[in-house]
Design an enzyme around this catalytic site. Structure first.
Site, short mmCIF file in Angstrom:
data_model
loop_
_atom_site.label_atom_id
_atom_site.label_comp_id
_atom_site.label_asym_id
_atom_site.label_seq_id
_atom_site.Cartn_x
_atom_site.Cartn_y
_atom_site.Cartn_z
N GLU A 1 -1.93 1.52 -1.76
CA GLU A 1 -1.76 1.86 -0.34
C GLU A 1 -2.92 2.70 0.18
OE1 GLU A 1 0.22 0.59 1.66
OE2 GLU A 1 1.60 -0.40 0.29
N TYR B 1 3.25 6.75 6.78
CA TYR B 1 3.23 5.35 6.37
C TYR B 1 3.21 5.23 4.85
CZ TYR B 1 1.49 1.05 4.67
OH TYR B 1 1.37 -0.07 3.90
N ASP C 1 2.48 0.19 10.08
CA ASP C 1 1.02 0.20 10.00
C ASP C 1 0.49 -0.73 11.09
OD1 ASP C 1 1.50 -2.37 9.12
OD2 ASP C 1 0.09 -2.26 7.44
#
Ligand code: SF4
Length: 452
Positions: free
Chosen positions: A96, A180, A198
């Protein structure tokens, strides 16, 4: 066409109605519209998902599509096969962070090398920043790697190597982990039913519900997070979140969405609207019908039929990047066996490109001509060489432009070939001579590779 008319009727019936359920900022109090202003209020139903049957149908369609069409990506394979929750969370976390602002295709190689070198949090915590920067070299946004390693150290030293288990704790306890990333780790690794938002999700949700107000505004941001939380599948939250992002990345793309192949097209208001615009049976409408709706496009930017579904989302107003000029000098000497070697120096450990290596460089004041640039550069170089330098020996090579996220940087590149050895003064800043091969393996930025 019958389905279109029914959808139009549903949409038109909703015009003028206001949702009784989801609210901005999570508050359910207050009137819907006070004196024409929207504040912590209920939003027009046409922009939301209020029907549990529709939500269930959308989840089912999206997950079925994801099961069939998802891309094989190394972090997915690792997370699916890893029984240990902390190792699984670490594998997701690294992916991520790397995927922020960076394309999947670019990340894959970096991710594989990273996980091979540091397969666990403990291994990463024991690494040096120099090693992290070397592996990160070329991936950009270097503070990401640095903060990832700092956070890994914290998990090992302060949390006994155990990753926080909820999105809230991940965000609170780990430096560099925002809302996020926390939601992605918690849903994919620990199965927490929490949504994520996102860039891909923003695009998909704004199109599904014709949200055309500035997507970076607080009202729209809150609305999208609430919507993501409401939609996420309770039994497969990680897969659902990845499916929504995958849809945005591969089908609901920014410029050429493949609406005909979209698994959730039945639920998409933007697509309905595009089809209505072509239909002579249904009148086109400019907005949802709620005066001053905070989610509709601004009145000054009405629906453009040539754009179709890409009317949504509206682009956030981008801040203009700062313009900067830097003089940089490629100092070259003949090394052993006559191989060219270059001087590189290390940047400070904080700020832009922290800890990375570069050719000796210095920022230029605006408007400096070549001769003046040479003068300031010669003075700067003396700090390393410990002897005066004639400006005539500097040769202007050309300019290299590199765009950082917030800086439009132009490097005025000079070269200087030295005869014999030079004693470096490493007191002010670490420096070393490297061959071209060593340069490319060092923790140097993409901008410096362009300079070479
Ligand atoms: Fe995106 Fe088209 Fe699917 Fe709507 S129908 S979500 S615009 S791809």
């Amino acid at each position: 066409m019958r389905r279109l008319r029914a959808a139009a009727a549903r949409g038109l019936r909703r015009r003028g109605s206001v949702s009784a359920a989801p609210t901005v900022g999570g508050s359910r109090k207050g009137a819907s519209l006070r004196g024409g202003a929207w504040d912590s209020v209920r939003l027009p139903a046409v922009h939301l998902f209020g029907d549990p049957i529709e939500i269930e149908a959308l989840r089912g369609r999206l997950l079925a599509w994801y099961d069939k069409s998802r891309r094989d990506l190394p972090w997915r394979t690792l997370a699916a096969a890893e029984p240990d929750a902390d190792r699984r969370a670490y594998a997701v976390w690294v992916s991520e962070i790397m995927l922020q602002q960076t394309q999947v295709a670019t990340v894959i190689d970096y991710y594989n090398r990273w996980m091979q070198k540091w397969p666990t949090l403990q291994a990463l915590a024991a690494a040096s920043l120099e090693e992290v920067n070397e592996l990160w070299s070329g991936l950009g946004y270097y503070s990401r790697g640095k903060r990832l390693q700092e956070a890994a150290k914290k998990v090992v030293s302060e949390l006994s190597g155990r990753m926080p288990r909820t999105a809230k704790d991940l965000q609170k306890l780990l430096p560099g982990v925002g809302r996020y990333t926390a939601g992605a780790i918690a849903s994919i690794s620990f199965g927490q039913a929490t949504g994520v938002v996102d860039g891909n999700v923003i695009r998909v949700l704004c199109r599904l519900r014709c949200i055309g107000a500035d997507s970076s505004s607080l009202t729209v941001t809150d609305c999208l997070w609430n919507m993501a939380d409401a939609l996420v599948d309770r039994s497969r939250p990680g897969d659902f979140n990845q499916a929504l992002m995958e849809l945005g990345a591969t089908v609901c793309t920014p410029k050429s969405p493949l609406c005909g192949e979209c698994p959730v097209k039945e639920h998409c208001h933007a697509r309905h609207r595009k089809l209505f615009a072509k239909s002579t049976l249904v009148p086109d409408v400019e907005d949802c019908g709620i005066g001053g709706c905070p989610l509709c496009p601004p009145a000054a930017e009405p629906w453009d039929s040539s754009l179709g579904v890409t009317n949504f989302p509206r682009k956030a107003v981008k801040k203009q990047p700062r313009v900067e000029r830097t003089a940089t000098c490629v100092l070259e000497r003949r090394g052993r066996l006559g191989t060219p070697e270059y001087l590189i120096v290390q940047r400070p450990s904080s700020g832009l490109l922290a800890g990375l290596w570069e050719f000796p460089s210095l920022p230029l004041a605006p408007g400096l001509q070549e001769e003046q640039q040479k003068e300031v550069l010669a003075e700067h170089l003396q700090a390393w060489m410990g002897r005066p330098l004639q400006t005539q020996s500097l040769c202007f090579v050309g300019e290299v432009v590199h765009i950082f996220s917030h800086i439009h940087q132009t490097y005025a590149v000079y070269s200087l070939c030295l005869d014999g050895d030079v004693a470096l003064d490493t007191a002010s800043s670490p420096s070393r001579w490297v061959t071209e091969e060593e340069f490319r393996a060092s923790a140097v930025s993409t901008a410096m590779k362009k300079v070479l």
